[in-house]
Enzyme design. Structure first.
Site, short mmCIF file in Angstrom:
data_model
loop_
_atom_site.label_atom_id
_atom_site.label_comp_id
_atom_site.label_asym_id
_atom_site.label_seq_id
_atom_site.Cartn_x
_atom_site.Cartn_y
_atom_site.Cartn_z
N LYS A 143 0.81 -1.22 0.00
CA LYS A 143 0.00 0.00 0.00
C LYS A 143 0.85 1.27 0.00
O LYS A 143 0.38 2.32 -0.42
CB LYS A 143 -0.92 0.02 1.22
CG LYS A 143 -0.19 0.18 2.54
CD LYS A 143 -1.14 0.52 3.66
CE LYS A 143 -0.55 0.59 5.05
NZ LYS A 143 0.83 0.88 5.29
N TYR A 155 11.50 1.97 -0.54
CA TYR A 155 10.49 0.91 -0.54
C TYR A 155 9.21 1.41 -1.23
O TYR A 155 8.62 0.69 -2.04
CB TYR A 155 10.20 0.50 0.91
CG TYR A 155 9.21 -0.62 1.09
CD1 TYR A 155 9.51 -1.92 0.69
CD2 TYR A 155 7.97 -0.39 1.70
CE1 TYR A 155 8.61 -2.95 0.87
CE2 TYR A 155 7.07 -1.42 1.89
CZ TYR A 155 7.39 -2.70 1.48
OH TYR A 155 6.49 -3.73 1.67
N1 LIG Z 1 3.82 -8.24 5.64
C1 LIG Z 1 3.17 -7.19 5.24
O1 LIG Z 1 2.32 -6.63 5.98
C2 LIG Z 1 3.41 -6.62 3.88
C3 LIG Z 1 2.74 -5.44 3.55
C4 LIG Z 1 2.90 -4.93 2.27
C5 LIG Z 1 3.71 -5.59 1.35
N2 LIG Z 1 4.36 -6.72 1.72
C6 LIG Z 1 5.22 -7.32 0.68
O2 LIG Z 1 5.13 -8.72 0.71
C7 LIG Z 1 6.37 -9.30 0.31
C8 LIG Z 1 6.72 -10.42 1.28
O3 LIG Z 1 6.77 -9.88 2.58
P1 LIG Z 1 6.71 -10.79 3.90
O4 LIG Z 1 6.10 -9.93 4.94
O5 LIG Z 1 6.15 -12.13 3.59
O6 LIG Z 1 8.30 -10.91 4.17
P2 LIG Z 1 9.14 -12.00 5.05
O7 LIG Z 1 10.44 -11.33 5.39
O8 LIG Z 1 8.30 -12.50 6.16
O9 LIG Z 1 9.43 -13.16 4.01
C9 LIG Z 1 10.17 -12.85 2.84
C10 LIG Z 1 11.00 -14.04 2.40
O10 LIG Z 1 11.74 -13.60 1.25
C11 LIG Z 1 13.12 -13.84 1.44
N3 LIG Z 1 13.87 -12.79 0.78
C12 LIG Z 1 13.76 -11.46 1.01
N4 LIG Z 1 14.63 -10.79 0.24
C13 LIG Z 1 15.31 -11.71 -0.50
C14 LIG Z 1 16.34 -11.64 -1.45
N5 LIG Z 1 16.90 -10.48 -1.79
N6 LIG Z 1 16.78 -12.78 -2.02
C15 LIG Z 1 16.24 -13.96 -1.68
N7 LIG Z 1 15.27 -14.10 -0.75
C16 LIG Z 1 14.81 -12.98 -0.16
C17 LIG Z 1 13.32 -13.82 2.94
O11 LIG Z 1 14.50 -14.51 3.31
C18 LIG Z 1 12.03 -14.49 3.42
O12 LIG Z 1 12.15 -15.90 3.38
C19 LIG Z 1 7.40 -8.17 0.27
O13 LIG Z 1 7.73 -7.85 -1.06
C20 LIG Z 1 6.69 -6.99 0.92
O14 LIG Z 1 6.98 -5.78 0.25
C21 LIG Z 1 4.23 -7.25 2.95
#
Ligand SMILES: NC(=O)c1ccc[n+]([C@@H]2O[C@H](COP(=O)([O-])OP(=O)(O)OC[C@H]3O[C@@H](n4cnc5c(N)ncnc54)[C@H](O)[C@@H]3O)[C@@H](O)[C@H]2O)c1
Length: 260
Positions: A143, A155
């Site tokens: 968002k 970001y």
């Molecule tokens: N959690 C939220 O509330 C939220 C909100 C908005 C957007 N997002 C988006 O969702 C996506 C996932 O987020 P999440 O909360 O599940 O994250 P998380 O950190 O819980 O899980 C992400 C996974 O991706 C892997 N990872 C991250 N960067 C990496 C890289 N450069 N190379 C290889 N592996 C990598 C991490 O090791 C982890 O296993 C992100 O792109 C984030 O922008 C999440």
């Protein structure tokens, strides 16, 4: 609803944890074969083994997606193993707080590598195979592209880029019948979210103040709720949906939050 995803090879970047893991679990439950691309081999293997323990199939390849050569090698490894790609979920990323006041050129560019550039590279390297399969792409976004957050310029810029690339690729890939959509997340409790909330001294209060502003049921979106939409968008059941940015956020981005 029959999603017809049996044995489809679907790449999920960052599929070992959080939202990516949720997507892999729903894919596996639907008979698809998630292929995790993640940087931590132990986490990748745990996710794969848990899926296999439920009688389903999954694979993993270790890659640090901030390294362009790792993106290329990951696709090569997937093709070597499976010979095809039916879908790509660009998901890995981190809200790393590179702001305008507190930030610099190096950190800003590094954040683009963590959050945006690998979305492009993974799609580019997977494209010849997606053309063969008439596959689908789903980009996970935040968002912050629309609402801002303050203190996280890179970001937010990356998420604006994720949305723009979704539209751009949807147009460019019309000729191949490849659909491209985005699923935007607002508040979803994942390991990443937990790390962020832990940066606040009064984290319980902070969490309560956030959830009370989420219009639908004053609660966070679950990983499964996001995953269900992603898997639907990967499936033939969404066969005329492309270029869409879909907010699975309990109304957080668009509804009047003063009423919640
Ligand atoms: N959690 C939220 O509330 C939220 C909100 C908005 C957007 N997002 C988006 O969702 C996506 C996932 O987020 P999440 O909360 O599940 O994250 P998380 O950190 O819980 O899980 C992400 C996974 O991706 C892997 N990872 C991250 N960067 C990496 C890289 N450069 N190379 C290889 N592996 C990598 C991490 O090791 C982890 O296993 C992100 O792109 C984030 O922008 C999440």
């Amino acid at each position: 609803m029959q999603l017809s995803l049996t044995n489809k090879i679907i790449i999920v970047t960052g599929g070992a944890k959080g939202i990516g893991l949720g997507i892999c679990n729903v894919l596996a439950a639907e008979g698809a074969i998630p292929f995790i691309v993640g940087r931590n081999e132990e986490d990748n293997n745990k996710a794969v083994n848990d899926i296999k323990a439920s009688g389903k199939e999954a694979f993993q390849v270790v890659a640090d997606l901030t390294k362009p050569e790792d993106c290329k090698k990951a696709i090569e490894a997937i093709i070597q193993k499976c010979g095809r790609i039916d879908g790509l979920v660009n998901n890995a990323g981190v809200n790393d707080g590179v702001g305008l006041e507190k930030g610099n050129y190096e950190d800003f560019v590094a954040s683009l590598h963590k959050n945006l550039i690998h979305y492009y590279l993974m799609a580019q390297h997977a494209l010849p195979y997606l053309i063969q399969s008439k596959g689908a792409i789903v980009n996970i976004g935040s968002k912050t592209a629309e609402t801002g957050q303050g203190g996280t310029s890179a970001y937010a810029a990356s998420n604006g880029g994720r949305n723009a690339l979704t539209r751009e690729w949807a147009v460019e890939l019309l000729k191949y019948s490849i659909r491209v959509n985005a699923v935007v997340v607002a508040e979803c409790f994942t390991p990443l979210y937990e790390t962020w909330i832990n940066t606040f001294e009064n984290k319980e209060e902070k969490l309560a103040s956030i959830t009370q502003n989420i219009p639908f049921e004053n609660r966070m979106t679950t990983v499964d709720e996001i995953a269900n939409m992603v898997v639907f968008l990967l499936s033939e059941r969404s066969s005329h949906t492309t270029g869409q940015i879909i907010y699975v956020d309990g109304g957080y981005t668009h509804l009047d939050r003063s009423i919640s």
